[in-house]
Design an enzyme around this catalytic site. Structure first.
Site, mmCIF file in Angstrom:
data_model
loop_
_atom_site.group_PDB
_atom_site.id
_atom_site.type_symbol
_atom_site.label_atom_id
_atom_site.label_comp_id
_atom_site.label_asym_id
_atom_site.label_seq_id
_atom_site.Cartn_x
_atom_site.Cartn_y
_atom_site.Cartn_z
ATOM 1 N N TYR A 160 0.831 -1.207 0.000
ATOM 2 C CA TYR A 160 0.000 0.000 0.000
ATOM 3 C C TYR A 160 0.870 1.264 0.000
ATOM 4 O O TYR A 160 0.641 2.192 -0.784
ATOM 5 C CB TYR A 160 -0.899 -0.049 1.236
ATOM 6 C CG TYR A 160 -1.878 1.090 1.392
ATOM 7 C CD1 TYR A 160 -3.063 1.117 0.659
ATOM 8 C CD2 TYR A 160 -1.643 2.126 2.307
ATOM 9 C CE1 TYR A 160 -3.983 2.150 0.821
ATOM 10 C CE2 TYR A 160 -2.557 3.157 2.481
ATOM 11 C CZ TYR A 160 -3.720 3.155 1.734
ATOM 12 O OH TYR A 160 -4.626 4.186 1.901
ATOM 13 N N LYS A 164 1.124 4.186 -2.898
ATOM 14 C CA LYS A 164 0.787 5.590 -2.626
ATOM 15 C C LYS A 164 1.998 6.501 -2.844
ATOM 16 O O LYS A 164 1.858 7.630 -3.315
ATOM 17 C CB LYS A 164 0.237 5.734 -1.203
ATOM 18 C CG LYS A 164 -1.069 4.973 -0.957
ATOM 19 C CD LYS A 164 -2.180 5.419 -1.882
ATOM 20 C CE LYS A 164 -3.539 4.887 -1.474
ATOM 21 N NZ LYS A 164 -4.627 5.343 -2.353
HETATM 22 P P1 NAP Z 1 -13.358 2.619 1.386
HETATM 23 O O1 NAP Z 1 -14.356 3.130 2.361
HETATM 24 O O2 NAP Z 1 -12.858 1.215 1.529
HETATM 25 O O3 NAP Z 1 -13.937 2.837 -0.086
HETATM 26 C C1 NAP Z 1 -13.171 2.442 -1.193
HETATM 27 C C2 NAP Z 1 -13.888 2.863 -2.453
HETATM 28 O O4 NAP Z 1 -13.109 2.401 -3.571
HETATM 29 C C3 NAP Z 1 -15.263 2.236 -2.578
HETATM 30 O O5 NAP Z 1 -16.125 3.124 -3.258
HETATM 31 C C4 NAP Z 1 -14.991 1.009 -3.432
HETATM 32 O O6 NAP Z 1 -16.170 0.658 -4.103
HETATM 33 C C5 NAP Z 1 -13.924 1.560 -4.382
HETATM 34 N N1 NAP Z 1 -13.087 0.523 -4.973
HETATM 35 C C6 NAP Z 1 -12.274 -0.352 -4.335
HETATM 36 N N2 NAP Z 1 -11.679 -1.168 -5.226
HETATM 37 C C7 NAP Z 1 -12.127 -0.779 -6.446
HETATM 38 C C8 NAP Z 1 -11.887 -1.242 -7.763
HETATM 39 N N3 NAP Z 1 -11.073 -2.268 -8.019
HETATM 40 N N4 NAP Z 1 -12.528 -0.630 -8.789
HETATM 41 C C9 NAP Z 1 -13.379 0.404 -8.555
HETATM 42 N N5 NAP Z 1 -13.645 0.873 -7.335
HETATM 43 C C10 NAP Z 1 -13.025 0.284 -6.293
HETATM 44 O O7 NAP Z 1 -12.053 3.519 1.372
HETATM 45 P P2 NAP Z 1 -11.818 5.043 1.834
HETATM 46 O O8 NAP Z 1 -11.366 5.018 3.226
HETATM 47 O O9 NAP Z 1 -12.975 5.876 1.426
HETATM 48 O O10 NAP Z 1 -10.524 5.366 0.939
HETATM 49 C C11 NAP Z 1 -10.595 6.098 -0.278
HETATM 50 C C12 NAP Z 1 -9.176 6.411 -0.715
HETATM 51 O O11 NAP Z 1 -8.513 7.131 0.315
HETATM 52 C C13 NAP Z 1 -8.323 5.166 -0.973
HETATM 53 O O12 NAP Z 1 -7.467 5.401 -2.079
HETATM 54 C C14 NAP Z 1 -7.501 5.035 0.279
HETATM 55 O O13 NAP Z 1 -6.286 4.375 0.062
HETATM 56 C C15 NAP Z 1 -7.295 6.496 0.644
HETATM 57 N N6 NAP Z 1 -6.996 6.697 2.062
HETATM 58 C C16 NAP Z 1 -7.886 6.388 3.033
HETATM 59 C C17 NAP Z 1 -7.555 6.602 4.373
HETATM 60 C C18 NAP Z 1 -8.479 6.300 5.505
HETATM 61 O O14 NAP Z 1 -8.053 6.462 6.667
HETATM 62 N N7 NAP Z 1 -9.708 5.893 5.265
HETATM 63 C C19 NAP Z 1 -6.290 7.112 4.685
HETATM 64 C C20 NAP Z 1 -5.402 7.423 3.667
HETATM 65 C C21 NAP Z 1 -5.768 7.218 2.354
HETATM 66 P P3 NAP Z 1 -16.540 -0.860 -4.540
HETATM 67 O O15 NAP Z 1 -16.112 -1.747 -3.427
HETATM 68 O O16 NAP Z 1 -18.000 -0.775 -4.777
HETATM 69 O O17 NAP Z 1 -15.792 -1.083 -5.798
#
Ligand code: NAP
Length: 253
Positions: A160, A164
């Protein structure tokens, strides 16, 4: 009759991946509120349809593409079909992301490759497909959602963090390649945000993280959406190649 002569006669079009929940959902709602037509993308269609309905009920406009961003052909096809349907593409938010955490000694090739394919390769594919329509419009805002894990590393997240960190180099290269055409590219690096991705972390871990943060709280999806709105704004045209950590003062790097 109302005088609309000072208003734009078109809506900017934003393509947002991972829009079905969490951070992507908040970004999509925020951009719709800012009068963007939002193309909502994720693998599962029904939450996207629900969100499109919600956006339309609030007076905005949205369309839906159910696509696995790990499938490059399908992703590029979705961007091409959106441009064909809507006539333009102005904002690309590469937000879809996954984790497959494991310590490096136990991490399989498959766990590494899956994360690189979904979190990094997809962003390259999307930018390649979006670049031409953006250059044609002489306007573009590319926003890549990375993570503080990619800036400072995080035990258990070699795949991961590599994906990133890769986004940083990719984004800065794109910023240099497309800048003269009016296209900007920036990274937003969230810290710990309350979504499904962090829901299973034990309270002890969350408390430990909060103690390291200047603001002493986890972030919300709306905190990230606000940063995306900022870098994708009409008047953000002098901001490019930047990495903005939105992390409550966790890293300050
Ligand atoms: P999340 O709640 O797990 O949501 C992930 C989203 O990505 C969902 O809409 C999922 O939809 C979609 N997704 C996953 N795999 C996919 C694929 N192969 N094709 C198309 N869509 C896909 O994650 P989040 O926390 O909102 O994170 C969003 C972004 O922020 C990510 O890039 C993550 O790495 C980054 N981020 C998050 C955090 C945190 O603390 N939450 C921190 C740093 C960075 P489906 O499952 O319906 O496809």
């Amino acid at each position: 009759m109302a005088d609309n002569s000072t208003q734009e006669d078109f809506k900017r079009v934003a393509f947002v991946t991972g829009a079905s929940r969490g951070i992507g959902r908040a970004i999509a709602k925020r951009l719709a509120n800012e009068n963007r037509h939002v193309v909502l993308v994720s693998r599962t269609e029904s939450p996207l349809n629900d969100l499109a309905h919600e956006i339309e009920q609030a007076g905005g406009s949205a369309s839906v593409r159910a696509v696995d961003v790990g499938d490059g052909e399908a992703l590029a096809g979705a961007i091409e079909s959106a441009v064909k349907e809507l006539g333009r593409l102005d904002i690309l938010v590469n937000n879809a992301g996954i984790t497959r955490d494991n310590l490096v000694l136990r991490m399989s090739d498959e766990e590494f490759d899956d994360v690189i394919r979904v979190n990094l390769r997809s962003v390259f594919v999307a930018i390649r497909a979006a670049a031409r329509p953006m250059m044609k419009g002489r306007f573009g805002r590319i926003v890549n959602i990375a993570s503080t894990s990619g800036l400072v590393g995080n035990a258990g997240q070699a795949n991961y963090a590599a994906s990133k960190a890769g986004l940083v180099g990719l984004t800065r290269t794109i910023a240099r390649e497309l800048g003269s055409k009016g296209v900007t590219a920036n990274v937003i690096a969230p810290g710990f945000i309350e979504t499904d991705m962090t829901a299973n972390l034990p309270d002890q871990v969350k408390d430990g993280v909060k103690a390291m943060m200047a603001l002493r709280r986890l972030g919300t999806p709306e905190d990230i959406a606000a940063a995306v709105a900022y870098v994708s704004a009409e008047d953000a045209g002098f901001l490019t190649g930047q990495v903005i950590a939105v992390d409550g003062g966790l890293t300050m790097c």
